[in-house]
Write a protein that holds these residues in place. Structure first.
Motif, PDB file in Angstrom:
ATOM      1  N   ILE A 310       0.809  -1.216   0.000  1.00 46.50           N
ATOM      2  CA  ILE A 310       0.000   0.000   0.000  1.00 46.50           C
ATOM      3  C   ILE A 310       0.845   1.269   0.000  1.00 46.50           C
ATOM      4  O   ILE A 310       0.460   2.273  -0.583  1.00 46.50           O
ATOM      5  N   GLY A 311       2.000   1.236   0.659  1.00 44.77           N
ATOM      6  CA  GLY A 311       2.865   2.411   0.690  1.00 44.77           C
ATOM      7  C   GLY A 311       3.377   2.669   2.090  1.00 44.77           C
ATOM      8  O   GLY A 311       2.928   2.061   3.066  1.00 44.77           O
ATOM      9  N   PRO A 312       4.341   3.583   2.235  1.00 42.22           N
ATOM     10  CA  PRO A 312       4.949   3.852   3.538  1.00 42.22           C
ATOM     11  C   PRO A 312       3.983   4.520   4.504  1.00 42.22           C
ATOM     12  O   PRO A 312       2.999   5.141   4.092  1.00 42.22           O
ATOM     13  N   LEU A 313       4.280   4.386   5.783  1.00 43.72           N
ATOM     14  CA  LEU A 313       3.522   5.103   6.800  1.00 43.72           C
ATOM     15  C   LEU A 313       3.843   6.588   6.696  1.00 43.72           C
ATOM     16  O   LEU A 313       5.011   6.974   6.574  1.00 43.72           O
ATOM     17  N   VAL A 314       2.824   7.418   6.745  1.00 41.57           N
ATOM     18  CA  VAL A 314       3.017   8.860   6.670  1.00 41.57           C
ATOM     19  C   VAL A 314       3.391   9.424   8.036  1.00 41.57           C
ATOM     20  O   VAL A 314       4.228  10.313   8.152  1.00 41.57           O
ATOM     21  N   SER A 315       2.771   8.894   9.084  1.00 39.25           N
ATOM     22  CA  SER A 315       3.007   9.377  10.446  1.00 39.25           C
ATOM     23  C   SER A 315       3.215   8.186  11.376  1.00 39.25           C
ATOM     24  O   SER A 315       2.330   7.831  12.158  1.00 39.25           O
ATOM     25  N   PRO A 316       4.384   7.538  11.276  1.00 34.02           N
ATOM     26  CA  PRO A 316       4.610   6.310  12.050  1.00 34.02           C
ATOM     27  C   PRO A 316       4.654   6.573  13.542  1.00 34.02           C
ATOM     28  O   PRO A 316       4.982   7.687  13.983  1.00 34.02           O
ATOM     29  N   PRO A 317       4.306   5.551  14.336  1.00 33.55           N
ATOM     30  CA  PRO A 317       4.358   5.705  15.794  1.00 33.55           C
ATOM     31  C   PRO A 317       5.766   6.043  16.266  1.00 33.55           C
ATOM     32  O   PRO A 317       6.758   5.587  15.689  1.00 33.55           O
ATOM     33  N   ASN A 318       5.839   6.864  17.307  1.00 36.19           N
ATOM     34  CA  ASN A 318       7.125   7.200  17.929  1.00 36.19           C
ATOM     35  C   ASN A 318       7.344   6.232  19.086  1.00 36.19           C
ATOM     36  O   ASN A 318       6.974   6.507  20.219  1.00 36.19           O
ATOM     37  N   ARG A 319       7.898   5.075  18.773  1.00 38.18           N
ATOM     38  CA  ARG A 319       8.042   4.021  19.774  1.00 38.18           C
ATOM     39  C   ARG A 319       8.945   4.449  20.922  1.00 38.18           C
ATOM     40  O   ARG A 319       8.704   4.109  22.078  1.00 38.18           O
ATOM     41  N   GLU A 320      10.002   5.202  20.608  1.00 38.97           N
ATOM     42  CA  GLU A 320      10.930   5.618  21.664  1.00 38.97           C
ATOM     43  C   GLU A 320      10.244   6.557  22.655  1.00 38.97           C
ATOM     44  O   GLU A 320      10.399   6.420  23.865  1.00 38.97           O
ATOM     45  N   ALA A 321       9.461   7.500  22.128  1.00 37.07           N
ATOM     46  CA  ALA A 321       8.768   8.426  23.019  1.00 37.07           C
ATOM     47  C   ALA A 321       7.727   7.690  23.853  1.00 37.07           C
ATOM     48  O   ALA A 321       7.560   7.958  25.047  1.00 37.07           O
ATOM     49  N   ASP A 322       7.007   6.727  23.220  1.00 33.17           N
ATOM     50  CA  ASP A 322       6.011   5.968  23.955  1.00 33.17           C
ATOM     51  C   ASP A 322       6.663   5.152  25.066  1.00 33.17           C
ATOM     52  O   ASP A 322       6.143   5.068  26.184  1.00 33.17           O
ATOM     53  N   ALA A 323       7.809   4.553  24.754  1.00 28.93           N
ATOM     54  CA  ALA A 323       8.498   3.749  25.756  1.00 28.93           C
ATOM     55  C   ALA A 323       8.995   4.621  26.904  1.00 28.93           C
ATOM     56  O   ALA A 323       8.896   4.249  28.080  1.00 28.93           O
ATOM     57  N   ALA A 324       9.526   5.800  26.572  1.00 32.76           N
ATOM     58  CA  ALA A 324      10.016   6.704  27.611  1.00 32.76           C
ATOM     59  C   ALA A 324       8.877   7.189  28.483  1.00 32.76           C
ATOM     60  O   ALA A 324       9.013   7.294  29.712  1.00 32.76           O
ATOM     61  N   ARG A 325       7.719   7.476  27.856  1.00 33.71           N
ATOM     62  CA  ARG A 325       6.561   7.926  28.616  1.00 33.71           C
ATOM     63  C   ARG A 325       6.070   6.815  29.545  1.00 33.71           C
ATOM     64  O   ARG A 325       5.728   7.055  30.704  1.00 33.71           O
ATOM     65  N   ALA A 326       6.046   5.590  29.014  1.00 29.55           N
ATOM     66  CA  ALA A 326       5.609   4.461  29.829  1.00 29.55           C
ATOM     67  C   ALA A 326       6.556   4.233  30.998  1.00 29.55           C
ATOM     68  O   ALA A 326       6.140   3.944  32.119  1.00 29.55           O
ATOM     69  N   GLU A 327       7.861   4.389  30.745  1.00 24.44           N
ATOM     70  CA  GLU A 327       8.847   4.214  31.810  1.00 24.44           C
ATOM     71  C   GLU A 327       8.682   5.287  32.869  1.00 24.44           C
ATOM     72  O   GLU A 327       8.747   5.020  34.071  1.00 24.44           O
ATOM     73  N   GLY A 328       8.413   6.518  32.414  1.00 24.01           N
ATOM     74  CA  GLY A 328       8.190   7.599  33.368  1.00 24.01           C
ATOM     75  C   GLY A 328       6.946   7.372  34.198  1.00 24.01           C
ATOM     76  O   GLY A 328       6.932   7.580  35.409  1.00 24.01           O
ATOM     77  N   ASP A 329       5.875   6.895  33.545  1.00 26.10           N
ATOM     78  CA  ASP A 329       4.653   6.596  34.286  1.00 26.10           C
ATOM     79  C   ASP A 329       4.886   5.487  35.293  1.00 26.10           C
ATOM     80  O   ASP A 329       4.404   5.533  36.427  1.00 26.10           O
TER      81      ASP A 329
END
Length: 340
Positions: A310-329
């Motif tokens: 279908i084509g590339p993701l236009v706005s892919p998830p920011n896994r690093e930011a999500d992981a950092a946020r989860a770690e902070g929580d």
């Protein structure tokens, strides 16, 4: 069992319609004007759009009422015409649906209020419920088969819409737009939409995603929902490829062949109601109908396969930011437990 659930049980998967706004622009709507006013000013054009989708094979057509709530209509000094415009929209769709020799369901399109909730904005939860209820009551009076809440971003707004739908005895569908690094603009992840079902005052018959930034991104969201909630009835209503700015126009890159591939992948990903959003014409929908009718179930797709086909993701998830946020929580919760 509602008409929607009955038709799903009989057919297995359903085809929803294509775009409203972008097709109306091709029919003469001017940017900045309210398409909902065409329900009374240009009714034959609205009926022609519905007819084109029915002719293409749609099982569900959505009313021209996406912005037909008091808050959006006040931009056009039409906030006192909510009932009139919604009822007119349903009747136009019904005139088309009732003239074919198969079941075509009418979904009453309900978009966001366009306002920010308190404390970010002025809109209270109670005011949002009242606005949604006003629109929904008009749609039900007109004769819709489904209350179709779409392009949602904020959890509070989805909850307000669900509360407004309570007691109206019409099945509710809620779809969100996951257009910001794999989440909605207000930070809700696809899995989170499924998790919210039990918190809604009126539990949706179906959930899913529409619009967004590209068909690949939407398929990624659908895969997250169906993986976490395999028993849910899931809607996939993607834009026609990827939107591109060309001069003063937004052009959607999807071809009929690409939208047919998207349909096959969406089915294998677990979606049961599939349609098109911005840029999806009756020509695209015809290809999607053929894909749905000829589909042979395959294995669940991978994200790499989606990107390849279908084509590339236009706005892919920011896994690093999500992981950092989860770690902070997590750290905050651990510190909280030590203090207690």
């Amino acid at each position: 069992m509602s008409k929607l659930e009955d038709l799903l049980a009989r057919k297995g998967a359903l085809l929803a319609d294509g775009a409203t706004g972008t097709n109306l622009f091709d029919m003469g709507l001017v940017s900045g004007d309210a398409p909902e006013l065409w329900n009374v000013e240009e009714p034959e054009k609205i009926k022609a759009l519905h007819q084109s989708f029915v002719d293409a094979g749609a099982d569900i057509i959505l009313t021209n009422t996406f912005g037909c709530n008091r808050h959006r209509l006040k931009l056009h000094n039409a906030q006192d015409r909510v009932s009139e415009l919604n009822i007119a929209a349903v009747r136009l769709a019904r005139e088309v649906a009732d003239c074919v020799d198969r079941d075509v369901l009418i979904g009453g399109s309900i978009g966001p209020t366009g306002e920010l909730f308190q404390p970010l904005g002025a809109l209270s939860y109670e005011d949002a419920v009242a606005a949604f209820r006003e629109q929904m009551e008009a749609l039900v009076e007109g004769g819709v088969d489904i209350l179709w809440v779409e392009t949602m971003s904020a959890v509070e707004e989805m909850k307000a819409a669900a509360e407004a739908a309570k007691g109206l005895d019409v099945p509710l569908v809620i779809t969100a737009s996951f257009d910001t690094a794999g989440k909605t603009m207000m930070g809700l992840a696809p899995k989170g939409l499924g998790d919210l079902q039990s918190q809604f005052a009126c539990r949706p018959v179906a959930i899913g995603s529409n619009c967004g930034v590209g068909a690949s991104d939407l398929l990624a969201a659908i895969m997250d929902i169906t993986e976490a909630h395999p028993d849910a009835i899931v809607v996939a209503k993607a834009n026609c490829g990827i939107p591109q700015i060309r001069g003063d126009e937004v052009v959607y890159t999807g071809t009929p062949d690409l939208m047919a591939k998207y349909t096959h992948i969406a089915l294998d990903a677990g979606a049961r109601i599939i349609g098109g959003c911005c840029g999806t014409s009756p020509v695209h929908l015809t290809a999607m109908r053929e894909a749905l009718d000829t589909h042979h179930a395959g294995r669940r797709p991978t994200l790499d396969e989606v990107i390849t086909d279908i084509g590339p993701l236009v706005s892919p998830p920011n896994r690093e930011a999500d992981a950092a946020r989860a770690e902070g929580d997590g750290a905050g919760r651990r510190r909280g437990r030590r203090r207690s």
